[in-house]
Write a protein that holds these residues in place. Structure first.
Motif, PDB file in Angstrom:
ATOM      1  N   PRO A   1      -0.608   8.637  -5.073  1.00 26.35           N
ATOM      2  CA  PRO A   1      -1.464   9.666  -4.464  1.00 26.35           C
ATOM      3  C   PRO A   1      -0.693  10.812  -3.816  1.00 26.35           C
ATOM      4  O   PRO A   1      -1.130  11.956  -3.910  1.00 26.35           O
ATOM      5  N   LEU A   2       0.447  10.524  -3.201  1.00 25.29           N
ATOM      6  CA  LEU A   2       1.180  11.588  -2.515  1.00 25.29           C
ATOM      7  C   LEU A   2       1.648  12.657  -3.504  1.00 25.29           C
ATOM      8  O   LEU A   2       1.453  13.856  -3.293  1.00 25.29           O
ATOM      9  N   ASN A   3       2.257  12.205  -4.605  1.00 18.63           N
ATOM     10  CA  ASN A   3       2.720  13.157  -5.612  1.00 18.63           C
ATOM     11  C   ASN A   3       1.566  13.874  -6.291  1.00 18.63           C
ATOM     12  O   ASN A   3       1.656  15.057  -6.587  1.00 18.63           O
ATOM     13  N   ASN A   4       0.470  13.142  -6.544  1.00 22.26           N
ATOM     14  CA  ASN A   4      -0.720  13.782  -7.114  1.00 22.26           C
ATOM     15  C   ASN A   4      -1.217  14.894  -6.209  1.00 22.26           C
ATOM     16  O   ASN A   4      -1.592  15.975  -6.663  1.00 22.26           O
TER      17      ASN A   4
ATOM     18  N   TYR B   1      -6.468   5.510   5.081  1.00 25.11           N
ATOM     19  CA  TYR B   1      -6.178   5.977   3.733  1.00 25.11           C
ATOM     20  C   TYR B   1      -5.339   5.014   2.874  1.00 25.11           C
ATOM     21  O   TYR B   1      -5.717   4.727   1.739  1.00 25.11           O
ATOM     22  N   PRO B   2      -4.218   4.501   3.377  1.00 26.91           N
ATOM     23  CA  PRO B   2      -3.412   3.623   2.518  1.00 26.91           C
ATOM     24  C   PRO B   2      -4.199   2.417   2.021  1.00 26.91           C
ATOM     25  O   PRO B   2      -4.087   2.030   0.856  1.00 26.91           O
ATOM     26  N   PHE B   3      -5.021   1.872   2.915  1.00 27.19           N
ATOM     27  CA  PHE B   3      -5.803   0.713   2.494  1.00 27.19           C
ATOM     28  C   PHE B   3      -6.853   1.117   1.467  1.00 27.19           C
ATOM     29  O   PHE B   3      -7.050   0.435   0.460  1.00 27.19           O
ATOM     30  N   VAL B   4      -7.523   2.236   1.705  1.00 30.76           N
ATOM     31  CA  VAL B   4      -8.538   2.704   0.760  1.00 30.76           C
ATOM     32  C   VAL B   4      -7.904   3.009  -0.593  1.00 30.76           C
ATOM     33  O   VAL B   4      -8.469   2.709  -1.643  1.00 30.76           O
ATOM     34  N   SER B   5      -6.693   3.570  -0.565  1.00 33.16           N
ATOM     35  CA  SER B   5      -6.085   3.954  -1.835  1.00 33.16           C
ATOM     36  C   SER B   5      -5.721   2.730  -2.676  1.00 33.16           C
ATOM     37  O   SER B   5      -5.862   2.761  -3.900  1.00 33.16           O
ATOM     38  N   ILE B   6      -5.278   1.636  -2.053  1.00 29.78           N
ATOM     39  CA  ILE B   6      -5.025   0.454  -2.908  1.00 29.78           C
ATOM     40  C   ILE B   6      -6.340  -0.220  -3.303  1.00 29.78           C
ATOM     41  O   ILE B   6      -6.435  -0.836  -4.355  1.00 29.78           O
ATOM     42  N   LEU B   7      -7.354  -0.067  -2.467  1.00 31.25           N
ATOM     43  CA  LEU B   7      -8.669  -0.601  -2.847  1.00 31.25           C
ATOM     44  C   LEU B   7      -9.156   0.104  -4.119  1.00 31.25           C
ATOM     45  O   LEU B   7      -9.594  -0.539  -5.080  1.00 31.25           O
ATOM     46  N   LEU B   8      -9.044   1.434  -4.125  1.00 33.66           N
ATOM     47  CA  LEU B   8      -9.458   2.197  -5.305  1.00 33.66           C
ATOM     48  C   LEU B   8      -8.598   1.829  -6.507  1.00 33.66           C
ATOM     49  O   LEU B   8      -9.104   1.602  -7.605  1.00 33.66           O
ATOM     50  N   LEU B   9      -7.279   1.763  -6.278  1.00 32.65           N
ATOM     51  CA  LEU B   9      -6.372   1.419  -7.368  1.00 32.65           C
ATOM     52  C   LEU B   9      -6.718   0.057  -7.962  1.00 32.65           C
ATOM     53  O   LEU B   9      -6.707  -0.129  -9.179  1.00 32.65           O
ATOM     54  N   SER B  10      -7.067  -0.892  -7.081  1.00 33.57           N
ATOM     55  CA  SER B  10      -7.327  -2.257  -7.549  1.00 33.57           C
ATOM     56  C   SER B  10      -8.585  -2.321  -8.412  1.00 33.57           C
ATOM     57  O   SER B  10      -8.767  -3.256  -9.172  1.00 33.57           O
ATOM     58  N   LEU B  11      -9.462  -1.332  -8.257  1.00 32.86           N
ATOM     59  CA  LEU B  11     -10.709  -1.336  -9.025  1.00 32.86           C
ATOM     60  C   LEU B  11     -10.605  -0.496 -10.291  1.00 32.86           C
ATOM     61  O   LEU B  11     -11.552  -0.360 -11.047  1.00 32.86           O
TER      62      LEU B  11
ATOM     63  N   VAL C   1      -9.685  12.922  11.678  1.00 29.93           N
ATOM     64  CA  VAL C   1      -8.494  13.018  10.825  1.00 29.93           C
ATOM     65  C   VAL C   1      -7.599  11.795  11.033  1.00 29.93           C
ATOM     66  O   VAL C   1      -7.104  11.187  10.079  1.00 29.93           O
ATOM     67  N   GLY C   2      -7.408  11.416  12.299  1.00 33.20           N
ATOM     68  CA  GLY C   2      -6.593  10.236  12.603  1.00 33.20           C
ATOM     69  C   GLY C   2      -7.160   8.985  11.951  1.00 33.20           C
ATOM     70  O   GLY C   2      -6.424   8.193  11.353  1.00 33.20           O
TER      71      GLY C   2
ATOM     72  N   ALA D   1       0.834  -1.211   0.000  1.00 33.73           N
ATOM     73  CA  ALA D   1       0.000   0.000   0.000  1.00 33.73           C
ATOM     74  C   ALA D   1       0.864   1.255   0.000  1.00 33.73           C
ATOM     75  O   ALA D   1       0.619   2.192  -0.760  1.00 33.73           O
ATOM     76  N   TRP D   2       1.885   1.261   0.852  1.00 30.26           N
ATOM     77  CA  TRP D   2       2.715   2.464   0.943  1.00 30.26           C
ATOM     78  C   TRP D   2       3.634   2.643  -0.255  1.00 30.26           C
ATOM     79  O   TRP D   2       3.991   3.755  -0.609  1.00 30.26           O
ATOM     80  N   ARG D   3       4.015   1.519  -0.856  1.00 36.68           N
ATOM     81  CA  ARG D   3       4.827   1.648  -2.072  1.00 36.68           C
ATOM     82  C   ARG D   3       4.027   2.385  -3.140  1.00 36.68           C
ATOM     83  O   ARG D   3       4.568   3.175  -3.894  1.00 36.68           O
TER      84      ARG D   3
END
Lengths: 329, 274
Positions: free
Chosen positions: A154-157, B24-34, B17-18, A144-146
Motif C-alpha cells: 500500500p505505501l508504494n501504491n 490502517y495496518p490491520f485493515v490493510s492485511i484484512l483486505l489483503l487476506s480477502l 486521522v490518528g 502487517a507492516w511487512r
C-alpha cells in the motif's frame, strides 16, 4: 513499572509509622507471612533470580552449550566490547529510542494538548482504537507492516498514485530506509500507550490551574508548558521507562521484519544474544552481552526516573498527607 | 469553559486521522487476506474470498497453536494470580523481618529484560526435561508475572481499611480465613484487571516461546506459529500470510473489544499508581 512509587511509599510508611507513634513499641512480628510468600519466591527464585545469577556466571566461561566449559575471566566482555558489530547494534538501539520513546511521546503530548482544551465526543472510542497497536501481538504487527512496506504494498501504491513514484522501494529491504522504517513501527505501537497514559494524567490536573493560567492571559502554548506538561511529569516518566525499555530490548519486531538485515543495517543487541546463544553456540559470549544489555536497561530506567523525579508541591503535600494518615492509623 | 468552534473541529479531525492511522495496518492485511490470488498485489480486489483463510488454517495448523496459547495463558493467569494474592496479602497486612528487602528483590523483576535470563533458563529447563512442553512456558511466565502481580495485589489490599481485618480477627477469623472471607470478595475487580493484563502479556510473549518450545509444533503458541508460517511462506502468496495474521489477531481483538475498559484502566493504574 511502579518501582519509584513503591519505593517512595515504602519510605513514607516507615517514617510515618515510627515518628508519629509516641510510645515505641516493638511491633508484633507475623512470621506466618513467610508462608504466604514462599510460593511467590519459589517461582521467582527458580525461574528468575537463579537464571539471572547464572547468566552472570556463564558469562565468564567459554562454552558451546554442550562440551566442558572453560573459565576465561573477562575475555567474553572484552570480545563484546571490541566487536564493532555490537557497537553498530547499540547505535541502532539509540535510533530505536528516538522512534520508540521520543517520537511517540512528543506526538502523544501534542494530541493531549489539543484535546485537553476541547470537549471531545467519543473519547472512549478514540482511546480504545488508538490503543489497539499496543495490544496486538508484535508478530501480527510485523506481518502487517511487512506488507505495507512491500514492494507491491500500500505505501508504494500510495506514492505512485500521488505522483511520487520515484520514491518507491522495498522499504525494509533497502540499506538506507530499513532502520527508520522498522523504527516507525515502534512509533506506531507506542503512540497509543503514551496517549492513554497522558490522557489519564491530564484528567487529574486540577481545573483551577487552567483557569488561573487563562486569567493570566496564557495562550494555548503557554498553558501547555506552564500547566499540562509539569502536571504530566509522573506519567511522562513512566511512559519513557516503558518505551525506552521496549526500544532497548527490541527483538520481536526486528526478528519478524528484517532479521537484522539487509546486511547488518537493523541488528540490535538482543538479536546477537539470541544468535550467539542458540545459533552460533557462543553461549558465554552471548551471556556476557545479555548481562551488559541488562545493565544498560537498568541504567536507562534509573536515569529516566532520576531525571524526571517528581518535585512538585502537589505531589509533596499528597505524600505528606498520606504519611500523616498512616502515622495516626 | 468557552471553546472556539475551530479548535473543536481541528481536535476531532486530528483524532480521526490518528484513529485511521492506528487501524490502517490491520485493515490493510484484512483486505489483503480477502483478496483472491494477490500475487500481483497491486491489482484491486474485484471479489471477496475466504480461500486464503482455509489455506492458512490447514497449512499453519493454527487451531492447535491457538489452543496452546489459551492453555498457557490461562494456566499462567491462574498460577500467577493465586501466588500474587498470597504474596500481596502478606506484604500488605503483616509485619515481619526482611519485608523491605523481599519487596526490593521483587521490584527488580519489573524491569529486568528476559534477555538477561533466557539463556540459563533454556539449559535449566532442558535439565528438568521440560523443554518443548507446556511447562517450559507456564512456569517461567508465572515467575515473570509475579512482580507485577504481588505489587498489584499489595496496593489493593493496603487500600482495605485495617479495621475490617481487626474486626475479623476479633471474631476469631484466622489470617487465611480473613483473606478468603474479607479481602478476596472485595478484591475481585482488582484480580480481574490483573488477570486481563497477565493474560495479554503472556499471550503476546514471543522470545520465550521462540527459545523454549520451538522444537515441538504441538506446543507452539499462536504468535510463534505465525512467525514460522510467515517466515517459511515468503515465496507463497502474501494474502495467505495475511489471513494467518488475522486468524492470530482475532481472539485477542475480540477479548479486547469486551474488556478494553478494564485493560486500559489496568495499564494506567499499573503504570502510574503511586
Amino acid at each position: 513499572m511502579s518501582a519509584t512509587s513503591h519505593a517512595s511509599r515504602a519510605r513514607t510508611r516507615r517514617n510515618g509509622g515510627e515518628s508519629a507513634s509516641p510510645v515505641r513499641r516493638r511491633p508484633r512480628l507475623d512470621n506466618v507471612a513467610y508462608l504466604y510468600l514462599i510460593p511467590a519466591f519459589a517461582f521467582y527464585g527458580i525461574f528468575m533470580l537463579r537464571p539471572i545469577a547464572e547468566s552472570i556466571w556463564i558469562s565468564f566461561f567459554d562454552w558451546d552449550g554442550i562440551t566442558e566449559s572453560v573459565w576465561t575471566g573477562w575475555d567474553n566482555y572484552a570480545a563484546v566490547i571490541n566487536n564493532p558489530l555490537i557497537w553498530e547494534a547499540l547505535l541502532h538501539s539509540l535510533v530505536f529510542i528516538v522512534f520508540y520513546a521520543l517520537l511517540p511521546s512528543v506526538l502523544a503530548l501534542i494530541f493531549v494538548a489539543v484535546i485537553s482544551r476541547i470537549r471531545v465526543y467519543g473519547l472512549t472510542f478514540f482511546r480504545a482504537v488508538l490503543f489497539i497497536p499496543y495490544v496486538l501481538s508484535t508478530v501480527v504487527v510485523a506481518v502487517a507492516w511487512r506488507w505495507i512496506y512491500d514492494i507491491n504494498g500500500p505505501l508504494n501504491n500510495f506514492l505512485d498514485a500521488i505522483g511520487l513514484g520515484f520514491l518507491t522501494r522495498a522499504w525494509i529491504g533497502d540499506f538506507t530506509t530499513a532502520l527508520p522504517s522498522v523504527g516507525l513501527i515502534g512509533t506506531w505501537i507506542m503512540f497509543g500507550l503514551g496517549f492513554v497514559l497522558f490522557m489519564a494524567g491530564a484528567q487529574k490536573i486540577p481545573f483551577d490551574l487552567y483557569e488561573a493560567a487563562r486569567l493570566d492571559g496564557a495562550g494555548a502554548v503557554r498553558e501547555f508548558f506552564a500547566v499540562t506538561l509539569p502536571g504530566l511529569r509522573g506519567e511522562i516518566s513512566v511512559a519513557l521507562v516503558l518505551m525506552i525499555t521496549a526500544a532497548l530490548r527490541n527483538f520481536d519486531i526486528v526478528w519478524n521484519t528484517t532479521s537484522g538485515g539487509p546486511g547488518t543495517s537493523t541488528t540490535v543487541p538482543s538479536y546477537y544474544v539470541y544468535q550467539g546463544a542458540f545459533m552460533t553456540r557462543d553461549v558465554g559470549g552471548a551471556s556476557a552481552l545479555a548481562v551488559l544489555l541488562t545493565i544498560i536497561i537498568l541504567a536507562a530506567v534509573g536515569l529516566t526516573m532520576y531525571l524526571l523525579k517528581e518535585k512538585e508541591p502537589r505531589q509533596r503535600t499528597q505524600l505528606r498527607r498520606r504519611a500523616r494518615k498512616e502515622g495516626s492509623a | 469553559m468557552k471553546q472556539k468552534r475551530s479548535e473543536q473541529i481541528i481536535g476531532h479531525v486530528i483524532l480521526i486521522v490518528g484513529a485511521l492511522l492506528a487501524l490502517y495496518p490491520f485493515v490493510s492485511i484484512l483486505l489483503l487476506s480477502l483478496t483472491p490470488s494477490a500475487k500481483g498485489g497491486a491489482t484491486a480486489a474485484t471479489s471477496v474470498t475466504f480461500e486464503n483463510y482455509l489455506t492458512a488454517w490447514t497449512r499453519g495448523s493454527f487451531d492447535s497453536a491457538l489452543i496452546s496459547s489459551a492453555i498457557v495463558a490461562l494456566a499462567v493467569v491462574v498460577g500467577a494470580g493465586a501466588v500474587s494474592i498470597l504474596g500481596g496479602y502478606a506484604l500488605a497486612t503483616m509485619k515481619f523481618r526482611g519485608k523491605w528487602l523481599l519487596a526490593g528483590i521483587l521490584i527488580v523483576g519489573l524491569v529486568v529484560p528476559y534477555e538477561g535470563l533466557i539463556i540459563p533458563l533454556y539449559y535449566q529447563l532442558e535439565g528438568m526435561g521440560l523443554l518443548n512442553t507446556y511447562w517450559a512456558l507456564i512456569l517461567p511466565q508465572i515467575a515473570t508475572s509475579i512482580s507485577l502481580g504481588v505489587f498489584w495485589m499489595r496496593t489493593f489490599f493496603m487500600s482495605v481499611p485495617a479495621s475490617l481485618l481487626e474486626a475479623a480477627r476479633v471474631d476469631g477469623a484466622s489470617r487465611f480465613g480473613a483473606l478468603m472471607k474479607i479481602y478476596l470478595p472485595i478484591a475481585w475487580p482488582a484480580v480481574g484487571t490483573l488477570s486481563v493484563l497477565i493474560f495479554l502479556f503472556t499471550w503476546n510473549e514471543f522470545l520465550m516461546p521462540l527459545v523454549l518450545v520451538s522444537q515441538n509444533p504441538d506446543v507452539q503458541t499462536a504468535p510463534l506459529s505465525l512467525s514460522f508460517f510467515a517466515g517459511s511462506q515468503r515465496t507463497t502468496d502474501p494474502a495467505v500470510t495475511a489471513a494467518a495474521a488475522v486468524i492470530v489477531a482475532l481472539p485477542i481483538l475480540i477479548v479486547y473489544v469486551f474488556l478494553q475498559r478494564r485493560f486500559i484502566s489496568g495499564i494506567v493504574a499499573g503504570a502510574v499508581k503511586e
